[in-house]
Design a protein around this motif. Structure first.
Motif, PDB file in Angstrom:
ATOM      1  N   ALA A  61       0.809  -1.226   0.000  1.00 38.96           N
ATOM      2  CA  ALA A  61       0.000   0.000   0.000  1.00 38.96           C
ATOM      3  C   ALA A  61       0.843   1.276   0.000  1.00 38.96           C
ATOM      4  O   ALA A  61       0.528   2.214  -0.747  1.00 38.96           O
ATOM      5  N   PRO A  62       1.910   1.417   0.818  1.00 39.90           N
ATOM      6  CA  PRO A  62       2.702   2.662   0.770  1.00 39.90           C
ATOM      7  C   PRO A  62       3.295   2.952  -0.601  1.00 39.90           C
ATOM      8  O   PRO A  62       3.299   4.122  -1.037  1.00 39.90           O
ATOM      9  N   PHE A  63       3.769   1.938  -1.292  1.00 39.12           N
ATOM     10  CA  PHE A  63       4.318   2.142  -2.632  1.00 39.12           C
ATOM     11  C   PHE A  63       3.228   2.587  -3.608  1.00 39.12           C
ATOM     12  O   PHE A  63       3.459   3.441  -4.472  1.00 39.12           O
ATOM     13  N   ALA A  64       2.036   1.994  -3.469  1.00 37.11           N
ATOM     14  CA  ALA A  64       0.937   2.386  -4.353  1.00 37.11           C
ATOM     15  C   ALA A  64       0.510   3.834  -4.109  1.00 37.11           C
ATOM     16  O   ALA A  64       0.231   4.579  -5.050  1.00 37.11           O
ATOM     17  N   LEU A  65       0.456   4.260  -2.832  1.00 35.55           N
ATOM     18  CA  LEU A  65       0.042   5.622  -2.514  1.00 35.55           C
ATOM     19  C   LEU A  65       1.031   6.661  -3.025  1.00 35.55           C
ATOM     20  O   LEU A  65       0.631   7.733  -3.496  1.00 35.55           O
ATOM     21  N   VAL A  66       2.323   6.339  -2.973  1.00 36.71           N
ATOM     22  CA  VAL A  66       3.344   7.316  -3.349  1.00 36.71           C
ATOM     23  C   VAL A  66       3.632   7.290  -4.843  1.00 36.71           C
ATOM     24  O   VAL A  66       3.629   8.339  -5.511  1.00 36.71           O
ATOM     25  N   LEU A  67       3.855   6.124  -5.399  1.00 39.51           N
ATOM     26  CA  LEU A  67       4.313   6.021  -6.782  1.00 39.51           C
ATOM     27  C   LEU A  67       3.200   6.209  -7.804  1.00 39.51           C
ATOM     28  O   LEU A  67       3.477   6.579  -8.956  1.00 39.51           O
ATOM     29  N   GLU A  68       1.956   5.941  -7.420  1.00 42.27           N
ATOM     30  CA  GLU A  68       0.863   6.033  -8.384  1.00 42.27           C
ATOM     31  C   GLU A  68      -0.169   7.089  -8.018  1.00 42.27           C
ATOM     32  O   GLU A  68      -1.313   7.014  -8.453  1.00 42.27           O
ATOM     33  N   ARG A  69       0.244   8.083  -7.256  1.00 46.86           N
ATOM     34  CA  ARG A  69      -0.711   9.110  -6.825  1.00 46.86           C
ATOM     35  C   ARG A  69      -1.200   9.974  -7.996  1.00 46.86           C
ATOM     36  O   ARG A  69      -2.297  10.535  -7.940  1.00 46.86           O
TER      37      ARG A  69
END
Length: 380
Positions: A61-69
């Motif tokens: 989830a943290p990678f999805a929130l940051v990289l695909e915002r």
């Protein structure tokens, strides 16, 4: 030199899907061994599924929130329903049935049964028109024959055991465990385990098909993986509350149970879903599932080392058939990829040829006009 320099990066680029899928099979093999040890120690497979996907959600989830915002699309109702079904098929149905079948059987047997995955996925992809079955072409014949041979190898492992093959590292373990192996085998409900594993494989194949469809609508692989794991966690909690009535089943400490949940969640769920999605966008679902037979071979070797699991002649013969079928399917997919690549090159060349012809005509007309202007007028 320039040709060689351009060939090597191209080779690396084309090898990435193969390297990724082979690496995933090692990850899945480790999950099977660790999970089998945890289940033998009494951990509930329902609780294990909940903790597994909770770890997976926390990891991705943290990678999805940051990289695909900036690229994350909006979730429409049809997309949400597909995500909901993915969470139900993968984390809930597939994992619970697979763990239950693993508990009743053994890691190698479970992997052998799951080798029906390429065949199921290929048939479902043809029915969903994601794969074209053109039997006049050799590549389609190779994929079909490879699928049949793979299933035949898995069935051979299941129905025929043969003599025990002793390895130098497992000879001592086989001698010391012969007395207890007969008693343990009587406690294993092989038929029930086989049915559960077949249902799990069918759910897994359905997951791949729907994942390929969803990625066309929701083109944010990290976010898609995080949402599927999160929805799967919520659905698994609901199922566990219904199936597990003992509060002690939720207890987990710093032991093999925690390692099994964390490893399966981070490696086999979050990383696996994401990598499979990326590879599937380029190659399709059949290519992704064609590597699953390798997991069985890896588990058989690791199981003989770690669990002192006995390996039979039928298992070795079945593994040989499975590898032959695997290479047949991959050869067919490789030829299909080359055909698509060749077709993509023909269009620009045709356009380029048309442009050059038009330019030649224009130049010719200009030469004629110049010649007319330089010639003397007979009326003068």
């Amino acid at each position: 030199m320039e040709g060689n320099g351009g060939c090597f990066p191209s080779l690396i680029q084309s090898s990435k899907p193969y390297i990724a899928m082979i690496s995933l099979q090692f990850g899945y093999a480790g999950m099977n061994i660790i999970t089998k040890v945890s289940l033998n120690r009494g951990m509930s497979h329902y609780v294990l599924v909940v903790y597994r996907h909770a770890f997976a959600t926390a990891a991705i989830a943290p990678f999805a929130l940051v990289l695909e915002r900036k690229i994350r699309p909006k979730i429409t109702f049809p997309v949400f329903m597909q995500l909901f079904v993915l969470g139900l098929l993968g984390p809930v149905i597939d994992q619970n049935f697979y763990y239950a079948g693993l508990k009743f059987t053994s890691p190698t047997f479970s992997c052998a049964m799951s080798n029906m995955l390429p065949a199921m996925t290929f048939v479902m992809a043809v029915l969903c028109r994601m794969e074209k079955l053109e039997m006049k072409k050799v590549r389609c014949q190779a994929k079909l024959i490879g699928t049949i041979v793979t299933v035949a190898g898995a069935m051979l492992m299941t129905l025929y055991k043969g003599n025990i093959i002793s390895f130098p590292w497992s000879a001592h373990s086989n001698n010391t465990n012969n007395a207890s192996s007969a008693t343990n085998n009587e406690d294993k409900d092989w038929l029930k385990g086989s049915i559960l594993l077949i249902l799990a494989t069918f759910a897994w194949a359905s997951f791949f098909i729907i994942q390929a469809m969803t990625q066309k609508r929701y083109q944010a692989p990290l976010s898609l993986t995080a949402i599927v794991c999160f929805l799967g966690t919520l659905q698994s909690i609901a199922v566990t509350f219904v199936m597990e009535h003992k509060p002690a089943a939720w207890t987990i400490g710093w032991d093999m149970n925690l390692l099994a949940a964390a490893y399966a969640g981070i490696v086999s769920s979050s990383l696996a879903y994401y990598i499979q999605g990326l590879v599937m966008q380029k190659t399709g679902p059949v290519f992704v599932t064609a590597f699953s037979p390798l997991m069985m071979i890896i588990v058989a070797v690791m199981g003989s080392f770690i669990l002192a699991e006995q390996i039979y002649l039928g298992g070795v013969l079945g593994a040989v058939l499975i590898v032959m079928g695997l290479y047949s399917v991959l050869w067919g997919k490789y030829k299909e990829y080359k055909e698509k690549e060749a077709e993509s090159f023909k269009i620009p060349q045709a356009i380029k040829g048309t442009t050059a012809t038009t330019g030649d005509i224009t130049a010719g007309l200009q030469d004629i006009e110049i010649q007319k202007s330089t010639q003397p007028n007979p009326k003068e």
